[in-house]
Motif scaffolding. Structure first.
Motif, mmCIF file in Angstrom:
data_model
loop_
_atom_site.group_PDB
_atom_site.id
_atom_site.type_symbol
_atom_site.label_atom_id
_atom_site.label_comp_id
_atom_site.label_asym_id
_atom_site.label_seq_id
_atom_site.Cartn_x
_atom_site.Cartn_y
_atom_site.Cartn_z
ATOM 1 N N ALA A 118 109.630 18.713 18.760
ATOM 2 C CA ALA A 118 109.577 18.937 17.315
ATOM 3 C C ALA A 118 108.578 17.991 16.650
ATOM 4 O O ALA A 118 107.763 18.420 15.816
ATOM 5 C CB ALA A 118 110.963 18.761 16.711
ATOM 6 N N ALA A 119 108.612 16.725 17.009
ATOM 7 C CA ALA A 119 107.689 15.753 16.426
ATOM 8 C C ALA A 119 106.245 16.083 16.791
ATOM 9 O O ALA A 119 105.340 15.985 15.944
ATOM 10 C CB ALA A 119 108.045 14.351 16.897
ATOM 11 N N GLY A 120 106.037 16.489 18.023
ATOM 12 C CA GLY A 120 104.688 16.869 18.444
ATOM 13 C C GLY A 120 104.177 18.084 17.692
ATOM 14 O O GLY A 120 103.015 18.137 17.274
ATOM 15 N N ALA A 121 105.039 19.077 17.500
ATOM 16 C CA ALA A 121 104.626 20.287 16.789
ATOM 17 C C ALA A 121 104.308 19.975 15.331
ATOM 18 O O ALA A 121 103.277 20.437 14.796
ATOM 19 C CB ALA A 121 105.721 21.348 16.881
ATOM 20 N N VAL A 122 105.160 19.191 14.692
ATOM 21 C CA VAL A 122 104.918 18.833 13.288
ATOM 22 C C VAL A 122 103.632 18.029 13.163
ATOM 23 O O VAL A 122 102.791 18.290 12.284
ATOM 24 C CB VAL A 122 106.127 18.056 12.714
ATOM 25 N N GLY A 123 103.457 17.042 14.044
ATOM 26 C CA GLY A 123 102.245 16.225 14.004
ATOM 27 C C GLY A 123 100.994 17.041 14.261
ATOM 28 O O GLY A 123 99.960 16.843 13.594
ATOM 29 N N ALA A 124 101.053 17.961 15.185
ATOM 30 C CA ALA A 124 99.885 18.791 15.496
ATOM 31 C C ALA A 124 99.524 19.683 14.319
ATOM 32 O O ALA A 124 98.335 19.874 14.006
ATOM 33 C CB ALA A 124 100.150 19.630 16.742
ATOM 34 N N ALA A 134 95.421 15.914 16.949
ATOM 35 C CA ALA A 134 96.203 17.138 17.152
ATOM 36 C C ALA A 134 96.390 17.406 18.648
ATOM 37 O O ALA A 134 97.446 17.881 19.071
ATOM 38 C CB ALA A 134 95.521 18.309 16.467
ATOM 39 N N ALA A 135 95.368 17.087 19.443
ATOM 40 C CA ALA A 135 95.468 17.273 20.894
ATOM 41 C C ALA A 135 96.525 16.341 21.486
ATOM 42 O O ALA A 135 97.282 16.730 22.388
ATOM 43 C CB ALA A 135 94.108 17.024 21.547
ATOM 44 N N ILE A 136 96.596 15.120 20.970
ATOM 45 C CA ILE A 136 97.619 14.176 21.458
ATOM 46 C C ILE A 136 99.008 14.701 21.129
ATOM 47 O O ILE A 136 99.923 14.681 21.969
ATOM 48 C CB ILE A 136 97.388 12.771 20.857
ATOM 49 N N PHE A 137 99.185 15.193 19.914
ATOM 50 C CA PHE A 137 100.487 15.757 19.540
ATOM 51 C C PHE A 137 100.801 17.018 20.351
ATOM 52 O O PHE A 137 101.945 17.276 20.693
ATOM 53 C CB PHE A 137 100.543 16.046 18.032
ATOM 54 N N GLY A 138 99.781 17.801 20.666
ATOM 55 C CA GLY A 138 99.983 18.977 21.524
ATOM 56 C C GLY A 138 100.448 18.573 22.914
ATOM 57 O O GLY A 138 101.315 19.228 23.509
ATOM 58 N N THR A 139 99.889 17.500 23.411
ATOM 59 C CA THR A 139 100.316 16.982 24.709
ATOM 60 C C THR A 139 101.780 16.522 24.647
ATOM 61 O O THR A 139 102.547 16.741 25.586
ATOM 62 C CB THR A 139 99.413 15.794 25.133
ATOM 63 N N LEU A 140 102.150 15.936 23.520
ATOM 64 C CA LEU A 140 103.539 15.513 23.325
ATOM 65 C C LEU A 140 104.484 16.715 23.372
ATOM 66 O O LEU A 140 105.565 16.650 23.960
ATOM 67 C CB LEU A 140 103.669 14.777 21.992
#
Length: 179
Positions: A118-124, A134-140
């Motif tokens: 959820a945090a990764g999707a929101v951040g991305a 956005a790529a880092i958050f996608g990796t998350l």
């Protein structure tokens, strides 16, 4: 380690006999042996830790350091030993307790994986204009998905083992009632 701690690890009471200890140990080993979890590294590591605890408790009790006389128990020698089925049930109860503890830890890991996704999707989504962030958050998100799937599989494996323990418990109780 003292006698009471060692007996608790095996799921036995303070008045357990040597035979009860052997039976409970064998039951626990059959259920929690690390080779049963060979397909899953995390479960195998946890089973290895618990197997070592079982082994230490059994070694302590069988070495004589954990003899009944050292614990202050004054059980009469003429009293009949507890029923064989009681020791088997105690071993199953100990194994069940340890598997439930593992499952609870996996529930926490699964919850953390959901939070990570959820945090990764929101951040991305919020930082999509800055591509590398956005790529880092996608990796998350991907890491969270992989973690969620693996913990879900581990939970399923533990639930299967718990069902197996319950079936064994029922069969032992039925045999005991027949006697």
């Amino acid at each position: 380690m003292n006698r009471i701690e060692a007996l608790n690890i095996l799921g036995l009471d303070d008045d357990a006999t040597d035979r009860d200890i052997k039976v409970a140990y064998k039951e626990c080993v059959q259920i929690l042996h690390p080779d049963r979890f060979a397909g899953n590294a995390k479960l195998q590591d946890r089973a290895t830790e618990q197997f070592k605890r079982l082994q230490d408790a059994y070694d302590y009790l069988s070495s004589g350091r954990g003899s009944k006389s050292s614990s202050g128990s004054s059980r009469s020698r003429s009293a009949p030993p507890p029923h064989f089925a009681e020791a088997k049930l105690a071993g199953l109860a100990a194994a069940r307790t340890q598997l439930i503890a593992q499952r609870d830890a996996l529930y926490d890991e699964r919850r953390n994986a959901l939070i990570m996704m959820a945090a990764g999707a929101v951040g991305a989504v919020l930082l999509r204009r800055i591509v590398w962030i956005a790529a880092i958050f996608g990796t998350l998100v991907i890491w969270g998905i992989v973690s969620f799937i693996s913990t879900h599989q581990n939970i399923s494996t533990i639930n299967e083992h718990l069902k197996e323990i319950e079936l064994q418990k029922r069969s032992i109780e039925e045999e005991w009632e027949e006697e």
